[in-house]
Enzyme design. Sequence first.
Site, PDB file in Angstrom:
ATOM      1  CG  HIS A 129      -0.462   0.300   2.348  1.00  0.00           C
ATOM      2  ND1 HIS A 129      -0.064  -0.513   3.211  1.00  0.00           N
ATOM      3  CD2 HIS A 129      -0.153   1.583   2.960  1.00  0.00           C
ATOM      4  CE1 HIS A 129       0.381  -0.249   4.613  1.00  0.00           C
ATOM      5  NE2 HIS A 129       0.197   1.057   4.606  1.00  0.00           N
ATOM      6  CG  ASP A 159       0.280  -3.874   3.033  1.00  0.00           C
ATOM      7  OD1 ASP A 159       0.220  -3.327   1.888  1.00  0.00           O
ATOM      8  OD2 ASP A 159       0.373  -3.422   3.931  1.00  0.00           O
ATOM      9  CB  SER A 233       3.101   1.684   5.948  1.00  0.00           C
ATOM     10  OG  SER A 233       2.043   1.846   6.590  1.00  0.00           O
TER      11      SER A 233
END
Length: 479
Positions: A129, A159, A233
Amino acid sequence: MRPIPQFASILVAAVVGGLVAVACVRNDESLSDPLVAPARAAPVAMGSPLPAVVEGQPLPSLAPMLERVTPAVVNIYTRQRVRVRNPLADDPFLRMLGLRALPQERVAQSLGSGVIVDAQQGYVLTNHHVVEGAEEVSVTLADGRTLEAEFIGSDPDTDVAVIRIPADHLDAVPLVDSNSLRVGDFVVAVGNPFGLGQTVTSGIVSALGRSGIRGLGYQNFIQTDASINPGNSGGALVNLRGELIGVNTAIFNPGGSREGNIGIGFAIPSALAAEVMNQLIETGTVQRGTLGIQTHDVTPEMAEALDLDDRRGAIVAAVREGSPAAESGLRSGDVIVSANGQRVDGMAALHNIEGLLPVGKPVVLEVVRDGETVTLSPILQPRLTELDGARLDPRLSGARFVELDERYRQQGLAGVRVGAIEPGSRAARSGLRVDDLVVRFNRRDVTDLDGLRRALDTQPPQMVLGLVRGGRAGELAMR
């Protein structure tokens, strides 16, 4: 950070934090009075560095380990051009003149983190993402250098993404097997929260093997009492030896990102990230396996009929001929209660395990059959990922069907997505469109590609597809 709509939001963009508390207690000191002040240390002048030793005891510090780790953790910046609606698009004066307002574009920018895992080749692990849809990806190193990155591949269902930067004087964090982690182990995270720059936080492993979280694809997360902030992230989760044991990916917060950290963060285990990374580097895609079965959850009525002591597991409803399950001896009516030592509470848990295990290797299934426990070891075979409509039925010529992303399945969706439509083809003339979700075939439920293929084994005289398009359900007759 991307909130996923649900009562308890899962906010994608994570890093792990907290405080590692280390207590150094002298054996000759009394602990009976909680108000007793600790032994006084030598005074330290303002502005001078902290002492390395107090009364002969070295002060604990993560600094030596972080000096090795932080050069390998990078900041990632992406750019993407996004079409936006022109406010003049519906202007009646322009329409009267036969003119149309030109479409407008804006440049969307985002930030995240990554970790160099191969200094010789320049490979960087991050989240899908973080780089999803990006047209330009740049990486800023801890030493201030900014480099353009090459996209290698990504896997939305776990992911995980891999990018590559020029391999020139790079540092890397060694990957270790996360399967040796235990609840309570100390962990440290490094990332780029809010674009402030490299930041270090710490905490412990709160839980292992977390799954069942809506909207996050295949799941086997490390949970930690993280100090969570957007922008982290893809950052590194390391042990106290400075070894990579996870890639930070998501946070849990019922109130959304504005409510701040509540101490529940998730990281992708390094064992899973390494497996996905290797496949992306070698082939650019990730291959997933299947047992070749259809299952249902065990209801109280089924548990009573099958005389089960525990009302859990995945009951086998059908076994495809020639599948790994069939060859191993699995039968309809069997109840799968564990796979490779992992507890199976229902069909969703078994599906999650299927998607995470490597293809071509045996899966040890613990099965309850007629009140007895049986152990079987089917070998996972590759799962279908796409089908050409022309090979299924001439009426579907020009359409290509693809498996639905696992992150959407975790939100309760099922079916097969239309991935491509050839202009002017038979499927296009019937009205089928890209991104249509096929959920029924002649009023029979379709959950995946294999189910669609089985439904079309005998070509029926009429073909009516049940579709979901733009949030609306309907039917489409294929001619």
